[in-house]
Design a protein around this motif. Structure first.
Motif, PDB file in Angstrom:
ATOM      1  N   GLY B  58       0.954  -1.210  -0.287  1.00  0.00           N
ATOM      2  CA  GLY B  58       0.009  -0.106   0.030  1.00  0.00           C
ATOM      3  C   GLY B  58       0.763   1.129   0.013  1.00  0.00           C
ATOM      4  N   PHE B  59       2.043   1.124   0.260  1.00  0.00           N
ATOM      5  CA  PHE B  59       2.934   2.293   0.233  1.00  0.00           C
ATOM      6  C   PHE B  59       3.624   2.408  -1.195  1.00  0.00           C
ATOM      7  N   ARG B  60       3.825   3.950  -1.524  1.00  0.00           N
ATOM      8  CA  ARG B  60       4.715   3.986  -2.583  1.00  0.00           C
ATOM      9  C   ARG B  60       5.624   5.254  -2.598  1.00  0.00           C
ATOM     10  N   GLU B  61       6.599   5.480  -3.285  1.00  0.00           N
ATOM     11  CA  GLU B  61       7.406   6.588  -3.013  1.00  0.00           C
ATOM     12  C   GLU B  61       6.594   7.703  -3.731  1.00  0.00           C
ATOM     13  N   GLY B  62       6.655   8.743  -3.207  1.00  0.00           N
ATOM     14  CA  GLY B  62       6.004  10.022  -3.670  1.00  0.00           C
ATOM     15  C   GLY B  62       4.503   9.959  -3.326  1.00  0.00           C
ATOM     16  N   MET B  63       4.132   9.049  -2.554  1.00  0.00           N
ATOM     17  CA  MET B  63       2.705   9.123  -1.876  1.00  0.00           C
ATOM     18  C   MET B  63       2.595  10.243  -0.876  1.00  0.00           C
ATOM     19  N   PRO B  64       1.448  11.042  -1.150  1.00  0.00           N
ATOM     20  CA  PRO B  64       1.315  12.301  -0.328  1.00  0.00           C
ATOM     21  C   PRO B  64       1.313  11.951   0.945  1.00  0.00           C
ATOM     22  N   VAL B  65       1.681  13.204   1.898  1.00  0.00           N
ATOM     23  CA  VAL B  65       1.435  12.874   3.402  1.00  0.00           C
ATOM     24  C   VAL B  65       0.631  14.166   3.593  1.00  0.00           C
ATOM     25  N   LYS B  66      -0.473  13.726   4.514  1.00  0.00           N
ATOM     26  CA  LYS B  66      -1.638  14.862   4.656  1.00  0.00           C
ATOM     27  C   LYS B  66      -1.649  14.857   6.432  1.00  0.00           C
ATOM     28  N   LEU B  67      -1.948  16.267   6.475  1.00  0.00           N
ATOM     29  CA  LEU B  67      -2.320  16.480   7.905  1.00  0.00           C
ATOM     30  C   LEU B  67      -3.754  17.230   7.896  1.00  0.00           C
ATOM     31  N   SER B  68      -4.793  16.831   8.413  1.00  0.00           N
ATOM     32  CA  SER B  68      -6.322  17.451   8.419  1.00  0.00           C
ATOM     33  C   SER B  68      -6.513  17.773   6.927  1.00  0.00           C
ATOM     34  N   GLY B  69      -6.192  16.793   6.006  1.00  0.00           N
ATOM     35  CA  GLY B  69      -6.611  17.041   4.668  1.00  0.00           C
ATOM     36  C   GLY B  69      -5.575  17.854   3.713  1.00  0.00           C
ATOM     37  N   PHE B  70      -4.596  18.612   4.512  1.00  0.00           N
ATOM     38  CA  PHE B  70      -3.729  19.469   3.943  1.00  0.00           C
ATOM     39  C   PHE B  70      -2.298  18.382   3.266  1.00  0.00           C
ATOM     40  N   ILE B  72       1.347  17.961   3.391  1.00  0.00           N
ATOM     41  CA  ILE B  72       2.389  18.654   3.884  1.00  0.00           C
ATOM     42  C   ILE B  72       3.742  17.839   3.824  1.00  0.00           C
ATOM     43  N   GLY B  73       3.555  16.863   2.874  1.00  0.00           N
ATOM     44  CA  GLY B  73       4.814  16.303   2.683  1.00  0.00           C
ATOM     45  C   GLY B  73       4.690  15.077   1.605  1.00  0.00           C
ATOM     46  N   ILE B  92       8.715  15.912   5.021  1.00  0.00           N
ATOM     47  CA  ILE B  92       7.703  16.961   5.517  1.00  0.00           C
ATOM     48  C   ILE B  92       8.085  18.558   5.501  1.00  0.00           C
ATOM     49  N   ASN B  93       7.330  19.143   5.019  1.00  0.00           N
ATOM     50  CA  ASN B  93       7.392  20.719   4.614  1.00  0.00           C
ATOM     51  C   ASN B  93       7.925  21.111   6.182  1.00  0.00           C
ATOM     52  N   ASN B  94       8.783  22.205   6.156  1.00  0.00           N
ATOM     53  CA  ASN B  94       9.263  22.484   7.598  1.00  0.00           C
ATOM     54  C   ASN B  94       7.948  23.317   8.120  1.00  0.00           C
ATOM     55  N   LYS B  95       7.287  24.028   7.297  1.00  0.00           N
ATOM     56  CA  LYS B  95       6.151  24.998   7.519  1.00  0.00           C
ATOM     57  C   LYS B  95       5.200  24.183   8.739  1.00  0.00           C
ATOM     58  N   TYR B  96       5.142  22.931   8.468  1.00  0.00           N
ATOM     59  CA  TYR B  96       3.983  22.150   9.365  1.00  0.00           C
ATOM     60  C   TYR B  96       4.694  21.675  10.591  1.00  0.00           C
ATOM     61  N   HIS B  97       5.962  21.827  10.811  1.00  0.00           N
ATOM     62  CA  HIS B  97       6.896  21.349  11.780  1.00  0.00           C
ATOM     63  C   HIS B  97       6.080  21.530  13.280  1.00  0.00           C
ATOM     64  N   GLY B  98       5.490  22.595  13.299  1.00  0.00           N
ATOM     65  CA  GLY B  98       4.895  22.667  14.714  1.00  0.00           C
ATOM     66  C   GLY B  98       3.677  21.787  15.008  1.00  0.00           C
ATOM     67  N   TRP B  99       3.043  21.130  14.212  1.00  0.00           N
ATOM     68  CA  TRP B  99       2.012  20.155  14.511  1.00  0.00           C
ATOM     69  C   TRP B  99       2.459  18.869  14.527  1.00  0.00           C
ATOM     70  N   LEU B 100       3.722  18.751  14.446  1.00  0.00           N
ATOM     71  CA  LEU B 100       3.890  17.152  14.646  1.00  0.00           C
ATOM     72  C   LEU B 100       4.776  17.030  15.713  1.00  0.00           C
ATOM     73  N   ARG B 101       4.039  16.637  16.967  1.00  0.00           N
ATOM     74  CA  ARG B 101       4.587  16.386  18.070  1.00  0.00           C
ATOM     75  C   ARG B 101       4.374  15.200  18.591  1.00  0.00           C
ATOM     76  N   SER B 102       4.701  15.052  19.951  1.00  0.00           N
ATOM     77  CA  SER B 102       4.666  14.003  20.466  1.00  0.00           C
ATOM     78  C   SER B 102       3.266  13.542  20.637  1.00  0.00           C
ATOM     79  N   VAL B 119      -0.981   8.812   3.134  1.00  0.00           N
ATOM     80  CA  VAL B 119      -0.477   8.565   4.447  1.00  0.00           C
ATOM     81  C   VAL B 119      -0.895   9.817   5.276  1.00  0.00           C
ATOM     82  N   GLU B 120      -1.459   9.584   6.375  1.00  0.00           N
ATOM     83  CA  GLU B 120      -2.259  10.715   7.153  1.00  0.00           C
ATOM     84  C   GLU B 120      -1.483  10.774   8.598  1.00  0.00           C
ATOM     85  N   VAL B 121      -0.926  11.855   8.896  1.00  0.00           N
ATOM     86  CA  VAL B 121      -0.343  12.165  10.266  1.00  0.00           C
ATOM     87  C   VAL B 121      -1.464  13.250  11.132  1.00  0.00           C
TER      88      VAL B 121
END
Lengths: 317, 341
Positions: B58-70, B72-73, B92-102, B119-121
């Motif tokens: 189910g994984f492939r390179e270039g597969m989008p990574v999304k956060l709340s539908g946006f 981000i990578g 992941i785009n640095n811009k969304y660094h702040g959302w990805l936390r513990s 991939v959803e984070v």
């Protein structure tokens, strides 16, 4: 002036509209009682006959009183109260003798015969019915109903023979002779109820002789008459008789069907003793057929009835 | 060599013009490239996270990574580890660094019912440490079709067992149903008995009704005659009114009559003399009046007998009402339907 005098005299003799007399009211009550009796509403019939009796006694109408006493006795017999029936019919016999009314005397003796049998005195019952038959015979009257009763009393005695008489070649032969005579009389007089009684008693004789085909045929004929008449007691007896004959002829399927119909009729007519009897037959027959499920089913119904009623009760034939 | 020399004025400075054109084109291309690059985030600063999963399916390179539908990578790389598990690297785009936390987790989802897998984070707990470059993010396994089938299989087996249990003839359910049937049958019988009780109650009620009827019969005539008497009295009282008026009139007339009395008296005396003369003549026939009256009585009796005779003859019987007489109820010559002591 003279013409006017005669005219007023003649008109004065003309009948005027009059109010019903006490006697007419008694007749009215008696006839309404007969209607209730025909509808098998014996309690209501009893009340109306009592009213008629009071009214007839109030005006010393002895013939009316005699009819009322016999009717009251017959209503009590239908209600299984032989003591009150006996009390009334004894008065009727005394009154009939005093009025020299042989017809009513014979009817009273016939009624008294039934009362004595209900009281458990078969010998006295036979004596009374013989009195009734001999009175009728003197007047040249033959009643199929009285012969039916006598035959049943003979059957009930166990031998079917007259007391102190030499026994006939075949058991119950005398009873059978009486029944065939009664049957022809009843058919001639177009008396459907007594014709059915004759057939039923003949079926009983056949049962006692273990002639099951004859018993089945006679019960069927009785049933064909009783069913349109709508008397649930007699219908139940006929169905049970046909079922018993079928069972004896090794036809259990027909037997259980007929026992089942007898159960339905008696249960819906409120005849507890006969309902229990039909249930007992169903249970035994199904067990013999190896149908434990059905036997169980009816056993549960039987047990429920016994728990509610205490006992089966009644006279089972 | 002079012939190769270009002397047309239009060719003057041609090299410069060409150079300029090339420069413009190059700048344009560079602009497009840079714009595209900016749009695609080529120049965007990124950082890498990774997670480990049991299977790379189910994984492939270039597969989008999304956060709340946006977006981000993307999935940068997929590698098979020595223990046969799969490491998936996310860029992941640095811009969304702040959302990805513990507390943030990564999982694979389908966009829509039949959409592509992404991939959803999830957003991490506020106030917790942000994921740093190269750090591992937990992976949450979401159910694919295979997982669903695996989860459903035991349920289907259970259902099969339940159905088997229900259908088992020796089982509790069947036995209970059978008992219910028996109870129902018993209830039917009970209902039949209730019906018969009701019938008996009805008979008792009829008995009482009969008694009430008898009381009504006895009291009815008395009440009827009382009613009739009252009615008659009313009629009489109504008739009295005109009678009283007539009495008044008569009293008035009597007064007038007394005034005329002397003249009437004279006439009366003359009439009496006439009556005396007539009665003398009548007294000669007096003995015959008694005979006439007796003949009238005989004629009335004969008339009655004649009427009776007409009534009793056959034409008269047709119209005359039949006299009623009580009858015995039919005698039943059977013992089979009678209870014995």
């Amino acid at each position: 002036m003279l013409i006017g005098l005669i005219a007023s005299f003649a008109f004065g003799c003309a009948a005027k509209e009059k109010r019903p007399s006490v006697e007419e009211k008694a007749v009215d009550a008696s006839m309404r009682g007969s209607e209730a009796f025909a509808n098998r509403d014996y309690a209501v019939a009893l009340v109306r006959f009592e009213i008629s009796l009071q009214l007839n006694r109030a005006v010393d109408n002895r013939h009316g009183e005699l009819v009322d006493l016999i009717n009251i006795a017959r209503a009590y017999i239908a209600l299984a109260d032989y003591q009150n029936a006996g009390d009334r019919v004894e008065k009727a016999i005394t009154l009939a003798r005093s009025l020299n009314d042989n017809r009513k005397l014979a009817e009273a003796y016939a009624t008294y015969s039934k009362v004595r049998w209900m009281a458990g005195d078969s010998q006295a019952a036979l004596t009374e019915i013989n009195k009734a038959i001999s009175i009728d015979a003197k007047d040249g009257i033959n009643s199929g109903g009285l012969l039916n009763l006598k035959a049943e009393l003979l059957i009930d005695s166990g031998t079917g023979a007259e007391p102190l008489q030499v026994e006939k070649a075949e058991p119950f032969q005398r009873a059978e002779e009486l029944l065939f005579t009664a049957l022809s009389l009843n058919k001639r007089e177009d008396n459907a109820a007594e014709t059915a009684n004759s057939y039923r008693a003949l079926a009983r004789v056949s049962e006692l002789r273990m002639k099951w085909n004859d018993a089945l045929a006679f019960y069927s004929k009785a049933y064909d008459i009783d069913k349109p008449a709508g008397d649930p007691i007699k219908i139940t007896i006929d169905l049970m008789g046909m079922a018993g004959s079928n069972l004896a002829l090794k036809r259990p399927d027909e037997a259980v069907f007929l026992f089942g119909r007898a159960y339905v009729v008696s249960a819906n007519a409120g005849l507890t003793a006969r309902t229990v009897e039909s249930l007992d037959k169903l249970i035994i027959t199904y067990k013999e057929m190896g149908n434990a499920e059905k036997a169980d089913f009816y056993s549960r119904i039987r047990d429920t009835m016994s728990a509610d009623n205490g006992s089966g009760g009644g006279r089972a034939k | 060599m002079d012939r190769l020399k270009d002397s047309d004025s239009r060719f003057k400075g041609l090299e410069i013009k060409i150079g300029l054109l090339v420069l413009i084109v190059l700048v344009g291309i560079a602009f497009v490239v840079i714009s595209l690059g900016i749009e695609r985030g080529i120049f965007t600063k990124k950082y890498t996270l990774y997670f480990i999963t049991e299977s790379g399916e189910g994984f492939r390179e270039g597969m989008p990574v999304k956060l709340s539908g946006f977006n981000i990578g993307r999935v940068k790389n997929i590698e098979l580890a020595k223990d046969a598990r799969v490491t998936v690297y996310l860029e992941i785009n640095n811009k969304y660094h702040g959302w990805l936390r513990s507390g943030s987790v990564a999982r694979v989802i389908k966009e829509g019912f039949i959409g592509d897998a992404v991939v959803e984070v999830t957003v991490g707990k506020p106030g917790t440490k942000e994921y740093a470059e190269g750090e591992m993010i937990p992976f949450e396994k979401a159910g694919g079709m295979a997982e669903i089938v695996n989860e459903v299989k035991p349920v289907l087996n259970e259902i099969k067992e339940i159905i088997h249990y229900i259908n088992d003839p020796a089982g509790d359910i069947k036995k209970t149903l059978s008992n219910v049937q028996n109870v129902t049958a018993g209830m039917l019988t009970t209902r039949e008995k209730v019906d018969s009780l009701l019938d008996q109650t009805g008979t008792t009620v009829k008995k009482v009704q009969g008694l009430v009827d008898s009381v009504a019969e006895n009291t009815g005539p008395a009440m009827e005659s009382t009613a009739r008497i009252i009615k008659n009295m009313e009629q009489i009282s109504l008739k009295l009114v005109p009678t009283m008026e007539r009495i008044d009139r008569i009293a008035g007339n009597a007064e007038m009559a007394t005034q005329r009395l002397p003249a009437i008296t004279d006439k009366l005396e003359r009439t009496i003399d006439n009556v005396k003369g007539m009665s003398d003549a009548l007294s000669n026939d007096a003995p015959r009046i008694g005979e006439i009256l007796m003949d009238a009585g005989d004629a009335a009796r004969d008339g009655k007998a004649l009427v009776k005779g007409v009534r009793e003859s056959w034409p008269g019987r047709l119209v005359a009402p039949k006299p009623r007489s009580p009858e015995l109820v039919p005698f039943d010559g059977s013992l089979m339907n009678v209870e014995r002591r």
